[in-house]
Motif scaffolding. Structure first.
Motif, PDB file in Angstrom:
ATOM      1  N   UNK A  24    -111.821 -21.570  48.468  1.00  0.00           N
ATOM      2  CA  UNK A  24    -110.396 -20.917  48.189  1.00  0.00           C
ATOM      3  C   UNK A  24    -109.609 -21.953  47.985  1.00  0.00           C
ATOM      4  N   UNK A  25    -109.426 -22.679  47.774  1.00  0.00           N
ATOM      5  CA  UNK A  25    -108.047 -23.804  47.349  1.00  0.00           C
ATOM      6  C   UNK A  25    -107.330 -23.151  45.965  1.00  0.00           C
ATOM      7  N   UNK A  26    -105.725 -23.209  46.292  1.00  0.00           N
ATOM      8  CA  UNK A  26    -105.047 -22.297  45.334  1.00  0.00           C
ATOM      9  C   UNK A  26    -105.284 -23.159  44.312  1.00  0.00           C
ATOM     10  N   UNK A  27    -104.616 -22.315  43.181  1.00  0.00           N
ATOM     11  CA  UNK A  27    -104.797 -23.497  41.803  1.00  0.00           C
ATOM     12  C   UNK A  27    -103.351 -23.280  41.756  1.00  0.00           C
ATOM     13  N   UNK A  28    -102.887 -24.578  41.925  1.00  0.00           N
ATOM     14  CA  UNK A  28    -101.510 -24.250  41.467  1.00  0.00           C
ATOM     15  C   UNK A  28    -100.752 -24.633  40.582  1.00  0.00           C
ATOM     16  N   UNK A  29    -101.020 -24.988  39.094  1.00  0.00           N
ATOM     17  CA  UNK A  29    -101.108 -25.369  37.584  1.00  0.00           C
ATOM     18  C   UNK A  29    -102.414 -25.256  36.568  1.00  0.00           C
ATOM     19  N   UNK A  30    -101.761 -24.689  35.925  1.00  0.00           N
ATOM     20  CA  UNK A  30    -102.780 -24.900  34.763  1.00  0.00           C
ATOM     21  C   UNK A  30    -102.093 -25.757  33.383  1.00  0.00           C
ATOM     22  N   UNK A  31    -102.855 -26.699  32.426  1.00  0.00           N
ATOM     23  CA  UNK A  31    -102.672 -26.858  31.593  1.00  0.00           C
ATOM     24  C   UNK A  31    -103.251 -26.703  30.234  1.00  0.00           C
ATOM     25  N   UNK A  32    -102.733 -26.514  29.090  1.00  0.00           N
ATOM     26  CA  UNK A  32    -103.161 -25.962  27.904  1.00  0.00           C
ATOM     27  C   UNK A  32    -102.994 -27.066  26.900  1.00  0.00           C
ATOM     28  N   UNK A  33    -103.932 -27.805  26.609  1.00  0.00           N
ATOM     29  CA  UNK A  33    -103.681 -29.103  25.729  1.00  0.00           C
ATOM     30  C   UNK A  33    -103.733 -28.563  24.321  1.00  0.00           C
ATOM     31  N   UNK A  34    -103.498 -29.909  23.640  1.00  0.00           N
ATOM     32  CA  UNK A  34    -103.900 -28.985  21.746  1.00  0.00           C
ATOM     33  C   UNK A  34    -102.041 -28.742  21.391  1.00  0.00           C
ATOM     34  N   UNK A  35    -101.737 -28.273  22.226  1.00  0.00           N
ATOM     35  CA  UNK A  35     -99.926 -27.501  21.950  1.00  0.00           C
ATOM     36  C   UNK A  35     -99.251 -27.931  21.302  1.00  0.00           C
ATOM     37  N   UNK A  36     -99.144 -27.939  19.786  1.00  0.00           N
ATOM     38  CA  UNK A  36     -97.625 -29.272  18.372  1.00  0.00           C
ATOM     39  C   UNK A  36     -96.602 -27.708  19.134  1.00  0.00           C
ATOM     40  N   UNK A  37     -97.154 -26.524  18.658  1.00  0.00           N
ATOM     41  CA  UNK A  37     -96.123 -25.467  18.711  1.00  0.00           C
ATOM     42  C   UNK A  37     -94.886 -25.235  20.221  1.00  0.00           C
ATOM     43  N   UNK A  38     -93.644 -24.791  19.836  1.00  0.00           N
ATOM     44  CA  UNK A  38     -92.564 -24.314  20.455  1.00  0.00           C
ATOM     45  C   UNK A  38     -93.620 -23.702  22.122  1.00  0.00           C
ATOM     46  N   UNK A  39     -92.581 -24.502  23.498  1.00  0.00           N
ATOM     47  CA  UNK A  39     -93.364 -23.239  23.755  1.00  0.00           C
ATOM     48  C   UNK A  39     -92.942 -22.616  24.459  1.00  0.00           C
ATOM     49  N   UNK A  76     -98.721 -27.873  27.619  1.00  0.00           N
ATOM     50  CA  UNK A  76     -97.693 -28.176  27.930  1.00  0.00           C
ATOM     51  C   UNK A  76     -98.239 -27.620  29.625  1.00  0.00           C
ATOM     52  N   UNK A  77     -97.128 -27.236  30.516  1.00  0.00           N
ATOM     53  CA  UNK A  77     -98.081 -27.120  32.349  1.00  0.00           C
ATOM     54  C   UNK A  77     -97.486 -25.884  31.674  1.00  0.00           C
ATOM     55  N   UNK A  78     -97.746 -25.147  33.427  1.00  0.00           N
ATOM     56  CA  UNK A  78     -97.973 -23.838  34.138  1.00  0.00           C
ATOM     57  C   UNK A  78     -97.723 -24.156  35.106  1.00  0.00           C
ATOM     58  N   UNK A  79     -96.888 -23.951  35.982  1.00  0.00           N
ATOM     59  CA  UNK A  79     -96.983 -23.776  37.527  1.00  0.00           C
ATOM     60  C   UNK A  79     -96.277 -22.924  38.446  1.00  0.00           C
ATOM     61  N   UNK A  80     -97.467 -22.130  38.888  1.00  0.00           N
ATOM     62  CA  UNK A  80     -97.136 -21.025  39.786  1.00  0.00           C
ATOM     63  C   UNK A  80     -96.526 -21.998  41.294  1.00  0.00           C
ATOM     64  N   UNK A  81     -95.725 -21.064  41.448  1.00  0.00           N
ATOM     65  CA  UNK A  81     -94.946 -20.838  43.283  1.00  0.00           C
ATOM     66  C   UNK A  81     -95.565 -19.855  43.892  1.00  0.00           C
TER      67      UNK A  81
END
Length: 159
Positions: A24-39, A76-81
């Motif tokens: 039940x712990x929240x997921x705060x952030x996603x990391x996508x690896x091998x991202x060479x393109x623009x955000x 790249x990092x995707x952060x939730x609030x």
């Protein structure tokens, strides 16, 4: 003598404690690896009841923070609030309305880190030991609250 006996029982009880992972712990952030393109310009996260093949929605979440990580320039990092999905849910990450990551089968494991010791012994904590992204199993460890997977596992939607 009684105090020595009490100390020995206390040490034995504390050393036998083993933590449990909380799905039940929240997921705060996603990391996508091998991202060479623009955000990506925008993204959205959807949570679904686990095991329903992404057909029983629970909630949706905006991704207000999308950034490249200085230490790992191809991540790249995707952060939730605010509200966040949990590890017990199936999750869909959608980027720029074209890249889709269906995340399921998140497995949490208790990890004993023999390389880093504290006063009570080796450092122990919960990790995400595996998950499935678009049918592919991703192994590798990252702390609870974060999910990491490669860019190549994306499913591309046609416009």
């Amino acid at each position: 003598m009684k105090s020595l006996f009490f100390v020995l029982i206390t040490i034995a009880a504390l050393s036998s404690c083993r933590g449990e992972c909380n799905y039940n712990d929240p997921i705060k952030e996603f990391f996508v690896t091998n991202w060479q393109e623009n955000l990506p310009n925008h993204g959205k996260v959807y949570s679904f009841k686990a095991g329903t093949n992404f057909t029983d929605p629970i909630d949706s979440f905006n991704l207000p923070i999308i950034e490249r990580i200085d230490v790992y320039p191809d991540w790249i990092s995707f952060t939730l609030r605010g509200k966040m999905p949990t590890h017990k849910d199936d999750i869909r990450l959608v980027l720029d309305d074209t890249l889709v990551y269906d995340i399921s089968n998140i497995t949490l494991s208790w990890f004993v880190d023999q390389k880093h010791w504290t006063m009570g012994g080796p450092r122990e904590y919960c990790i995400v030991s595996s998950l499935k992204v678009n049918g592919r199993i991703v192994r590798g460890t990252i702390d609870v609250g974060y999910l990491r997977f490669p860019r190549e596992y994306a499913r591309v939607l046609k416009r």
